[in-house]
Design a protein around this motif. Structure first.
Motif, short mmCIF file in Angstrom:
data_model
loop_
_atom_site.label_atom_id
_atom_site.label_comp_id
_atom_site.label_asym_id
_atom_site.label_seq_id
_atom_site.Cartn_x
_atom_site.Cartn_y
_atom_site.Cartn_z
N ALA A 75 108.09 -29.51 4.53
CA ALA A 75 107.17 -30.50 5.10
C ALA A 75 107.13 -31.76 4.23
O ALA A 75 107.09 -32.88 4.75
CB ALA A 75 105.77 -29.90 5.23
N GLN A 76 107.15 -31.59 2.91
CA GLN A 76 107.16 -32.74 2.01
C GLN A 76 108.45 -33.53 2.14
O GLN A 76 108.44 -34.77 2.09
CB GLN A 76 106.97 -32.26 0.57
CG GLN A 76 105.58 -31.71 0.28
CD GLN A 76 105.47 -31.05 -1.09
OE1 GLN A 76 106.42 -31.06 -1.87
NE2 GLN A 76 104.32 -30.46 -1.37
N GLU A 77 109.56 -32.83 2.33
CA GLU A 77 110.84 -33.51 2.51
C GLU A 77 110.84 -34.37 3.77
O GLU A 77 111.28 -35.53 3.76
CB GLU A 77 111.97 -32.48 2.58
CG GLU A 77 113.35 -33.10 2.83
CD GLU A 77 114.44 -32.06 3.00
OE1 GLU A 77 115.57 -32.45 3.34
OE2 GLU A 77 114.16 -30.85 2.80
N ILE A 78 110.31 -33.82 4.85
CA ILE A 78 110.24 -34.56 6.11
C ILE A 78 109.29 -35.75 5.98
O ILE A 78 109.58 -36.85 6.45
CB ILE A 78 109.80 -33.64 7.26
CG1 ILE A 78 110.81 -32.50 7.44
CG2 ILE A 78 109.65 -34.42 8.56
CD1 ILE A 78 110.34 -31.40 8.37
N SER A 79 108.15 -35.53 5.33
CA SER A 79 107.19 -36.61 5.11
C SER A 79 107.83 -37.74 4.31
O SER A 79 107.63 -38.92 4.60
CB SER A 79 105.95 -36.10 4.38
OG SER A 79 105.25 -35.13 5.17
N GLY A 80 108.61 -37.36 3.29
CA GLY A 80 109.30 -38.36 2.47
C GLY A 80 110.27 -39.18 3.30
O GLY A 80 110.41 -40.39 3.10
N ALA A 81 110.94 -38.52 4.25
CA ALA A 81 111.88 -39.24 5.12
C ALA A 81 111.16 -40.22 6.02
O ALA A 81 111.76 -41.20 6.49
CB ALA A 81 112.67 -38.24 5.96
N LEU A 82 109.87 -39.98 6.26
CA LEU A 82 109.07 -40.89 7.09
C LEU A 82 108.39 -41.97 6.26
O LEU A 82 107.64 -42.78 6.80
CB LEU A 82 108.01 -40.08 7.86
CG LEU A 82 108.54 -39.07 8.88
CD1 LEU A 82 107.38 -38.29 9.49
CD2 LEU A 82 109.35 -39.75 9.96
N GLY B 123 101.37 -29.77 6.85
CA GLY B 123 101.34 -31.05 7.54
C GLY B 123 102.49 -31.98 7.18
O GLY B 123 103.04 -31.92 6.08
N ILE B 124 102.83 -32.83 8.13
CA ILE B 124 103.83 -33.88 7.94
C ILE B 124 103.13 -35.23 8.10
O ILE B 124 102.42 -35.44 9.09
CB ILE B 124 104.98 -33.74 8.96
CG1 ILE B 124 105.74 -32.44 8.72
CG2 ILE B 124 105.93 -34.94 8.88
CD1 ILE B 124 106.78 -32.13 9.77
N ILE C 274 117.08 -31.37 10.80
CA ILE C 274 117.97 -30.77 9.80
C ILE C 274 117.19 -29.95 8.78
O ILE C 274 117.55 -28.79 8.49
CB ILE C 274 118.83 -31.84 9.11
CG1 ILE C 274 119.82 -32.45 10.12
CG2 ILE C 274 119.59 -31.25 7.92
CD1 ILE C 274 120.68 -33.55 9.56
N PRO C 275 116.09 -30.47 8.19
CA PRO C 275 115.30 -29.64 7.26
C PRO C 275 114.76 -28.37 7.92
O PRO C 275 114.68 -27.32 7.27
CB PRO C 275 114.16 -30.57 6.84
CG PRO C 275 114.72 -31.95 6.98
CD PRO C 275 115.59 -31.87 8.20
N MET C 276 114.39 -28.44 9.19
CA MET C 276 113.91 -27.26 9.90
C MET C 276 115.01 -26.20 9.98
O MET C 276 114.75 -25.01 9.77
CB MET C 276 113.44 -27.63 11.31
CG MET C 276 112.13 -28.38 11.37
SD MET C 276 111.72 -28.89 13.06
CE MET C 276 111.51 -27.29 13.87
N ARG C 277 116.20 -26.62 10.30
CA ARG C 277 117.32 -25.67 10.40
C ARG C 277 117.63 -25.06 9.04
O ARG C 277 117.96 -23.87 8.95
CB ARG C 277 118.54 -26.39 10.96
CG ARG C 277 118.41 -26.76 12.44
CD ARG C 277 119.54 -27.64 12.91
NE ARG C 277 119.44 -27.91 14.34
CZ ARG C 277 120.18 -28.82 14.99
NH1 ARG C 277 121.08 -29.53 14.31
NH2 ARG C 277 120.02 -29.01 16.28
N GLN C 278 117.53 -25.87 8.00
CA GLN C 278 117.78 -25.35 6.65
C GLN C 278 116.72 -24.32 6.26
O GLN C 278 117.04 -23.29 5.65
CB GLN C 278 117.81 -26.50 5.65
CG GLN C 278 118.99 -27.44 5.84
CD GLN C 278 118.93 -28.68 4.96
OE1 GLN C 278 117.85 -29.05 4.48
NE2 GLN C 278 120.06 -29.32 4.74
N LEU C 279 115.47 -24.59 6.61
CA LEU C 279 114.40 -23.64 6.32
C LEU C 279 114.61 -22.35 7.09
O LEU C 279 114.42 -21.25 6.55
CB LEU C 279 113.04 -24.25 6.68
CG LEU C 279 111.81 -23.35 6.51
CD1 LEU C 279 111.68 -22.88 5.06
CD2 LEU C 279 110.54 -24.07 6.96
#
Length: 307
Positions: free
Chosen positions: A247-254, A214-215, A96-101
């Motif tokens: 990338a920070q958003e995705i990392s936070g989700a992990l 990076g993620i 989802i973050p990738m699509r938003q970007l």
């Protein structure tokens, strides 16, 4: 016609694969090592056939032999299982973050992970309606040192691991912009560590530039790279902050919530660097006489280019 719910599951078309799967299932059913005799009895295979297949699996580290005549599942399954788990969890968090970007910048966004000395593209976000664009094919792969995502992973390695990669691969190039010298690669990785982002300036494909961030997972480990690819004259530096935020958003989700230290690894001595550069040149000479290193297929203006 109504489907028969009791129909048998499809079997592999190659008999030896069917037998191999059966052996693996037997080993997976037990926590402790299993004797050759018991494996043969439970599978109905002749002991000599069982022994031959298990030995082949042991060569690939899919089976361990803790002692003569007994077998258990090998560490290779753990390695592959962790890799699959990481890919699936990262992909789910990133999609989802990738699509938003992509909607913000109107350029393709790719997600990739490391596999050995290459990066593998596992997800992408792009639009068929966009004009000139560079789309990486899912499953495509490329050398670490020629890609922005790959440089992220090399920058996370220590100096000894980087030198080992250089010696092992020979640092093959694809274009006249490719980094093929150890000293140049080390300088490039220092920049990646300092800025926290990596770039590919027409090093894998002429006319294509990329930027990557990076993620990280909950342990602070680099698990994937997020990149934007575009025609060289259209890569916009204003996208970098958006890429980093995603990338920070995705990392936070992990589960990542700490600042990762970025101290550079030790610098090798002049003598060691000279010897290593000689080894790399030797490997490059060998590579030039063999097949070209694989690269990631891409789509340009909707046309797929052969690898």
């Amino acid at each position: 016609m109504k489907k028969d719910d009791n129909a048998a599951s499809p079997k592999p078309s190659v008999q030896v694969l069917e037998r191999m799967f059966t052996l693996i299932d037997v080993l997976a059913s037990r926590e402790e090592a299993v004797s050759l005799k018991e494996i043969s009895e439970r599978t109905g295979l002749h002991p000599s056939t069982t022994h031959r297949i298990l030995n082949d699996l042991a060569i690939g580290r899919f089976v361990d032999r803790p002692e003569s005549g007994s077998y258990r599942l090998g560490m290779r399954f753990l390695e592959l299982g962790n890799l699959v788990k990481a890919r699936l969890s990262v992909r789910e968090a990133a999609l989802i973050p990738m699509r938003q970007l992509h909607k913000q910048i109107q350029q393709p966004v790719s997600l990739s992970v490391r596999q050995g000395d290459e990066i593998v593209y596992v997800e992408r976000a792009y639009s068929e309606r966009s004009g000139m664009q560079v789309v990486r094919a899912i499953g495509g792969h490329a050398p670490l040192h020629l890609t922005s995502n790959g440089k992220l992973f090399l920058a996370a390695d220590d100096a000894q691991q980087v030198r080992a990669y250089a010696t092992r691969t020979g640092l093959p190039g694809k274009t006249h912009f490719s980094i093929t010298r150890l000293a140049d690669m080390e300088n490039e990785l220092d920049k990646v560590r300092h800025h926290g982002v990596a770039r590919d300036n027409e090093e894998l494909e002429l006319g294509v530039r990329c930027m990557a961030a990076g993620i990280y997972d909950d342990q602070g480990k680099l698990v994937a790279g997020l990149s934007i690819s575009a025609p060289a004259d259209r890569l916009d530096e204003s996208w970098l902050s958006k890429l980093q935020a995603t990338a920070q958003e995705i990392s936070g989700a992990l589960g990542f919530n700490a600042v990762r230290p970025a101290a550079p690894p030790p610098i090798p001595t002049r003598a060691a660097a000279t010897d290593l550069q000689a080894a790399i040149r030797k490997q490059q000479d060998r590579s030039s006489k063999t097949t070209k290193a694989p690269r990631a297929p891409l789509l340009l203006r909707g046309r797929k280019l052969s690898p």
